[in-house]
Design an enzyme around this catalytic site. Structure first.
Site, PDB file in Angstrom:
ATOM      1  N   CYS A 169     -39.994  -5.117  11.772  1.00  0.00           N
ATOM      2  CA  CYS A 169     -40.703  -4.593  10.599  1.00  0.00           C
ATOM      3  C   CYS A 169     -40.528  -5.454   9.350  1.00  0.00           C
ATOM      4  O   CYS A 169     -41.129  -5.160   8.321  1.00  0.00           O
ATOM      5  CB  CYS A 169     -40.243  -3.181  10.294  1.00  0.00           C
ATOM      6  N   HIS A 219     -39.665   0.288   1.602  1.00  0.00           N
ATOM      7  CA  HIS A 219     -39.930   0.232   3.050  1.00  0.00           C
ATOM      8  C   HIS A 219     -40.433   1.611   3.484  1.00  0.00           C
ATOM      9  O   HIS A 219     -41.408   1.701   4.207  1.00  0.00           O
ATOM     10  CB  HIS A 219     -38.670  -0.192   3.805  1.00  0.00           C
ATOM     11  N   LYS A 253     -46.947   3.234   3.003  1.00  0.00           N
ATOM     12  CA  LYS A 253     -47.083   3.543   4.440  1.00  0.00           C
ATOM     13  C   LYS A 253     -47.646   4.944   4.640  1.00  0.00           C
ATOM     14  O   LYS A 253     -48.218   5.243   5.686  1.00  0.00           O
ATOM     15  CB  LYS A 253     -45.720   3.433   5.150  1.00  0.00           C
TER      16      LYS A 253
END
Length: 405
Positions: A165, A297, A329
């Site tokens: 990732c 993240h 995300k």
């Protein structure tokens, strides 16, 4: 070229679930639009996870000829379109000497997963004894990098990074370092992923980190990550070279740091993440009070979110309270190796437009994530410097620092 060079971003391109280019993607981020929906591909009914941020109605033949399609896996197709947009925006031509001192570094975790999936199916399920002669060049992780270098005549340093990732952030960090060191004048960098196929989702199901309904980073009721697909590509250019030709500069890349947790193959470490965050600020010569926004993240898993918030709180100390941090995300899904590249667009939007992309799907405050996560609605804020976080399985961390041009 002596001494460190400044590094400008002069072009950007993307294909993802929110849009087929940068303007569409940024408009969706501003509106807090969700690109996650029911997955559509063969055998999806055999999966327990059936949602993802898929690039809908993608027709390769709209963009490529038959010969190219025979060589381009879906992740390469996304990359090529994003790279063409980025180079077009930059206004660069790589004829002659410039092509010799320009290269490509891209990140991907899985490479040509759709090609693996189709060919395993052909051999094992359908009993075929032959596969296409281009299967290897189509599925190899460096395929997109190689095709981009050939498309634009980039003959300098070119390779692919695979760190799960964090792949895109590692790729962009290395591209930044090469331009800054004078090893290249221009680098195309970013990443791509196309894991939304039966085998790709089935493998991730086994980890038990996937949500079956939504990606809700930092929300107390979050229940896992949601996969996405797509690509993001940027033109990193020597600042003086860009200024001399009157190029529009989107942002300046000013710092990069990476660290390894050296601890656990899947559980993240707050200390490892904090070292990368602090290292990026140190490399950029920025103090914590100068950073206005972090693109987190923020996967929506319990382990990532609280670990990342602890790392940020520790790295920023008393300045953590005034920091804006969001996870996009929640909108475009987790693009695995391509995720940092699409997320860099939110960082550029924060610097250029003063708009902070929101963390959508936020429903319940979590005392372990007590930062300002810009819940559900975009916010206007003038920021001069930002960070982009990526923390990968395997405990490999990569953080980029950017400043307003």
């Amino acid at each position: 070229m002596s001494g460190p060079r400044r590094v400008a971003i002069t072009g950007a391109g993307t294909v993802n679930a929110l849009g087929r280019d940068v303007p569409q993607t940024l408009a969706a981020m501003r509106e807090g639009r969700c690109g996650i929906s029911p997955l559509e591909f063969r055998d999806v009914e055999r999966l327990s996870v059936r949602i993802g941020a898929q690039v809908r109605d993608w027709r390769a033949e709209d963009h490529f000829n038959r010969q190219q399609i025979a060589l381009y896996d879906r992740f390469t197709q996304f990359t090529m379109l994003a790279a063409k947009q980025a180079v077009a925006q930059s206004g660069l031509s790589f004829q002659g000497e410039l092509g010799l001192c320009s290269g490509v570094v891209l990140g991907t975790a899985g490479g040509g997963l759709n090609t693996w999936d189709e060919n395993y199916r052909a051999v094992f399920e359908e009993g075929k004894n032959r596969v296409h002669p281009f299967v290897v060049p189509k599925l190899m992780n460096n395929a997109a990098t190689s095709h981009v270098s050939m498309e634009f005549g980039l003959r300098g340093p070119s390779f692919t990074v695979a760190t799960a990732c964090a792949s895109s952030n590692h790729a962009m960090g290395l591209a930044f370092q090469m331009v800054r060191a004078g090893a290249a004048r221009v680098m195309l960098s970013g990443g791509a992923e196309a894991m939304l196929c039966f085998g790709g989702i089935k493998a991730w199901e086994g980890l038990r980190v996937m949500s079956r309904d939504a990606c809700r980073p930092f929300s107390a009721n979050r229940n896992g990550m949601v996969q996405g697909e797509g690509a993001g590509v940027f033109v990193f250019e020597d600042w003086d070279h860009a200024a001399a030709r009157g190029a529009e500069i989107l942002a300046e890349v000013v710092g990069f740091a990476m660290s390894a947790d050296a601890q656990d193959i899947v559980m993240p470490s707050a200390q490892g993440a904090e070292r990368a965050i602090a290292g990026a600020m140190r490399d950029a010569g920025l103090n914590p009070d100068e950073i206005g926004y972090i693109n987190a993240h923020g996967t929506g898993t319990a382990a990532n979110d609280k670990t990342e918030c602890a790392a940020v709180a520790h790295a920023f100390g008393q300045h953590a309270d005034r920091l804006l941090i969001s996870s996009t995300k929640s909108m475009h899904g987790h693009l695995i190796g391509g995720t940092g590249a699409v997320e860099l667009l939110a960082c550029i939007m924060a610097l250029r437009d003063g708009i902070i992309a929101p963390t959508i799907g936020y429903e319940e405050p979590d005392p372990e994530c007590a930062l300002d996560v810009v819940p559900n609605q975009a916010r206007e804020a003038r920021v001069g410097a930002v960070l982009s976080n990526a923390f990968a399985f395997g405990g490999l961390n990569a953080v980029l620092a950017l400043k307003r041009a």
